[in-house]
Design an enzyme around this catalytic site. Structure first.
Site, PDB file in Angstrom:
ATOM      1  N   LYS A   1       0.830  -1.207   0.000  1.00 41.84           N
ATOM      2  CA  LYS A   1       0.000   0.000   0.000  1.00 41.84           C
ATOM      3  C   LYS A   1       0.864   1.256   0.000  1.00 41.84           C
ATOM      4  O   LYS A   1       0.642   2.189  -0.788  1.00 41.84           O
ATOM      5  CB  LYS A   1      -0.905   0.018   1.246  1.00 41.84           C
ATOM      6  CG  LYS A   1      -1.657   1.338   1.442  1.00 41.84           C
ATOM      7  CD  LYS A   1      -2.474   1.342   2.711  1.00 41.84           C
ATOM      8  CE  LYS A   1      -1.707   1.800   3.916  1.00 41.84           C
ATOM      9  NZ  LYS A   1      -1.731   3.266   4.108  1.00 41.84           N
ATOM     10  N   ASN A   2       1.855   1.296   0.884  1.00 39.12           N
ATOM     11  CA  ASN A   2       2.645   2.515   1.055  1.00 39.12           C
ATOM     12  C   ASN A   2       3.605   2.774  -0.099  1.00 39.12           C
ATOM     13  O   ASN A   2       4.190   3.858  -0.182  1.00 39.12           O
ATOM     14  CB  ASN A   2       3.405   2.468   2.386  1.00 39.12           C
ATOM     15  CG  ASN A   2       2.473   2.617   3.576  1.00 39.12           C
ATOM     16  OD1 ASN A   2       1.365   3.137   3.440  1.00 39.12           O
ATOM     17  ND2 ASN A   2       2.902   2.153   4.737  1.00 39.12           N
TER      18      ASN A   2
ATOM     19  N   CYS B   1      -5.802   8.001   9.539  1.00 39.84           N
ATOM     20  CA  CYS B   1      -5.813   7.433  10.885  1.00 39.84           C
ATOM     21  C   CYS B   1      -5.500   8.483  11.951  1.00 39.84           C
ATOM     22  O   CYS B   1      -4.657   9.354  11.751  1.00 39.84           O
ATOM     23  CB  CYS B   1      -4.777   6.310  10.996  1.00 39.84           C
ATOM     24  SG  CYS B   1      -5.280   4.779  10.224  1.00 39.84           S
TER      25      CYS B   1
ATOM     26  N   ARG C   1       0.882  14.297  12.969  1.00 39.69           N
ATOM     27  CA  ARG C   1       1.488  14.109  11.649  1.00 39.69           C
ATOM     28  C   ARG C   1       1.367  15.354  10.770  1.00 39.69           C
ATOM     29  O   ARG C   1       0.712  15.353   9.732  1.00 39.69           O
ATOM     30  CB  ARG C   1       0.845  12.906  10.943  1.00 39.69           C
ATOM     31  CG  ARG C   1       1.079  11.619  11.689  1.00 39.69           C
ATOM     32  CD  ARG C   1       0.936  10.416  10.780  1.00 39.69           C
ATOM     33  NE  ARG C   1      -0.446  10.096  10.508  1.00 39.69           N
ATOM     34  CZ  ARG C   1      -0.823   9.050   9.772  1.00 39.69           C
ATOM     35  NH1 ARG C   1       0.079   8.265   9.239  1.00 39.69           N
ATOM     36  NH2 ARG C   1      -2.101   8.797   9.570  1.00 39.69           N
TER      37      ARG C   1
ATOM     38  N   ASP D   1       4.663   0.792  12.125  1.00 37.71           N
ATOM     39  CA  ASP D   1       3.483   0.113  11.599  1.00 37.71           C
ATOM     40  C   ASP D   1       3.384  -1.352  12.029  1.00 37.71           C
ATOM     41  O   ASP D   1       2.396  -2.014  11.732  1.00 37.71           O
ATOM     42  CB  ASP D   1       3.454   0.198  10.066  1.00 37.71           C
ATOM     43  CG  ASP D   1       2.934   1.539   9.569  1.00 37.71           C
ATOM     44  OD1 ASP D   1       2.490   2.345  10.403  1.00 37.71           O
ATOM     45  OD2 ASP D   1       2.973   1.777   8.348  1.00 37.71           O
TER      46      ASP D   1
ATOM     47  N   ARG E   1      -8.341  -0.542   4.587  1.00 36.86           N
ATOM     48  CA  ARG E   1      -7.504   0.500   3.993  1.00 36.86           C
ATOM     49  C   ARG E   1      -6.110  -0.028   3.676  1.00 36.86           C
ATOM     50  O   ARG E   1      -5.440   0.485   2.773  1.00 36.86           O
ATOM     51  CB  ARG E   1      -7.378   1.697   4.938  1.00 36.86           C
ATOM     52  CG  ARG E   1      -8.644   2.530   5.058  1.00 36.86           C
ATOM     53  CD  ARG E   1      -8.393   3.797   5.876  1.00 36.86           C
ATOM     54  NE  ARG E   1      -7.152   4.424   5.476  1.00 36.86           N
ATOM     55  CZ  ARG E   1      -6.128   4.673   6.290  1.00 36.86           C
ATOM     56  NH1 ARG E   1      -6.207   4.362   7.571  1.00 36.86           N
ATOM     57  NH2 ARG E   1      -5.033   5.248   5.843  1.00 36.86           N
TER      58      ARG E   1
END
Length: 417
Positions: free
Chosen positions: A22-23, A116, A121, A304, A397
């Site tokens: 995903k990232n 999230c 952030r 993560d 997600r």
């Protein structure tokens, strides 16, 4: 609203493959804005965040088409340079359209992002980087409004390491005049994957994967094809799923070199791990030791995987101290683990976990963010009775059909309303 019901007590065994990252996929998709034509991505995961990114690209005027794991993005003359709040609020990574839009078109209007709730952030490092390249940035009605006649290369020192900031500024700089030097750049594998694709498009980037990235600006880019790297966080989550149930599993289509810090911690805890070039195996184990853990930017232990590893430590012999240095609000899963019977004392950035095998009891719990969702599912795998993980939409997600992958390994898990 969907929930995941997990019945604990089953040992997981077998083989399962990791999906695309995903990232890595998200910045790659936004990089398509830098060149008209058809971009083709292989190993693209089916995730809510990918859907949101495609929705945003479509609003810009692109066409996205999926065929299995192949995603095609046809970039035409854009009809809009505005990233609307309704899409951006779903996904923090939407801010990654800022760099390509400024770099290619000299302007952008991007809503402040959502995603999230694991910390503030801030995007100030993204914006400072754009300003250093010559963009004018203003905040208007919840939007970042950016303009630039022509970006110019410069040296940018990031005050703190930022993955998204490194990606965003790198994409903005590829079409800038002159040479841009990013210092204290993020080193994550996803940064390297993005740089490789940009270079396939005709960019001149060197140093990706180190703390100094050099970008020599070019006049134009062209579309290319690219296979997205495997998801290292999903790989780690699946390994921990095998570990916490005492089972033996192999994760194929993975890159063990990307999760070396996790492998080292699992070995330190007493697990036997076999790492090949594109697969990783954890052997069955009946007991493991508590180990301390501190998250930090790559190549250190990833934030993560912190929540998932904490679930594992609730079943370890001894006491572990887990320190979170990346996000100030990433212990929201602790109170849910405590609901299941875990013995954890949290402070702001440190949690003390007193492990005890068989201590967890099934209960209803609430997922607060993406990785917390995975943590609670893992805890449910070893809790006595039934665990219902509510608000599981977070999971979708970032994990492609996690329940089906766990079920294939022997878990009793199903999605319900």
């Amino acid at each position: 609203m969907d929930a995941m019901v997990v019945r604990g007590g089953r040992q997981l065994n077998g083989q399962v493959s990791a999906s695309g990252a995903k990232n890595a996929a998200l910045p790659l998709l936004f990089a398509t804005l830098l060149a008209e034509g058809e971009h083709v991505f292989y190993n693209t995961p089916r995730l809510k965040d990918i859907e949101s990114t495609c929705e945003l690209l479509n609003l810009f005027g692109c066409e996205t088409q999926r065929d299995g794991q192949v995603l095609r993005v046809k970039v035409k003359k854009l009809k809009s340079l505005e990233a609307h709040y309704e899409v951006v609020r779903k996904m923090r990574a939407s801010i990654l359209c800022l760099g390509p839009l400024i770099g290619k078109f000299g302007q952008a209007q991007v809503s402040l992002p959502g995603g999230c709730a694991i910390g503030t952030r801030p995007i100030d490092l993204h914006l400072e980087g754009m300003k250093s390249l010559g963009a004018e940035i203003q905040m208007e009605n919840g939007y970042v409004v950016a303009k630039a006649e022509k970006l110019r290369g410069t040296t940018i020192l990031f005050e703190t390491t930022t993955v998204g900031g490194t990606e965003n500024v790198m994409m903005a700089a590829v079409l800038a005049d002159g040479i841009t030097r990013l210092e204290n750049a993020a080193k994550e594998p996803e940064i390297v994957d993005l740089a490789q694709y940009l270079n396939k498009m005709g960019a001149k980037i060197s140093g990706a994967g180190t703390s100094i990235i050099t970008i020599e600006g070019v006049s134009s880019l062209k579309p290319a094809e690219h296979e997205i790297i495997p998801d290292r966080i999903e790989t780690g989550t699946l390994l921990i799923a095998g570990a916490i149930t005492g089972g033996g599993i192999t994760v194929t289509k993975s890159r063990p070199s990307h999760i070396q810090s996790l492998i080292e911690k699992l070995r330190e805890s007493g697990f036997t791990i076999h790492a090949e070039r594109d697969s990783v195996t954890i052997e069955k184990s009946s007991a493991w030791q508590a180990v301390d853990l501190t998250t930090a930017p790559h190549p250190a232990f990833p934030t993560d995987l912190q929540a998932q590893f904490m679930a594992l430590m609730t079943q370890a012999e001894g006491t572990s101290v887990i320190t979170e240095t990346i996000f100030e609000n990433r212990f929201m899963h602790v109170q849910e683990l405590v609901r299941l019977g875990a013995d954890i004392t949290p402070k702001t950035r440190v949690a003390v976990v007193r492990g005890h095998r068989g201590s967890l009891q099934g209960a209803p719990v609430m997922a607060t963010d993406l990785r917390a969702s995975a943590c609670l599912v893992l805890a449910g795998l070893v809790a006595n009775g039934e665990t219902r993980v509510n608000r599981i939409y977070h999971l979708d997600r970032g994990y492609e059909q996690l329940e089906l992958k766990l079920e294939s390994l022997g878990a009793s898990i199903q999605r319900t309303h």
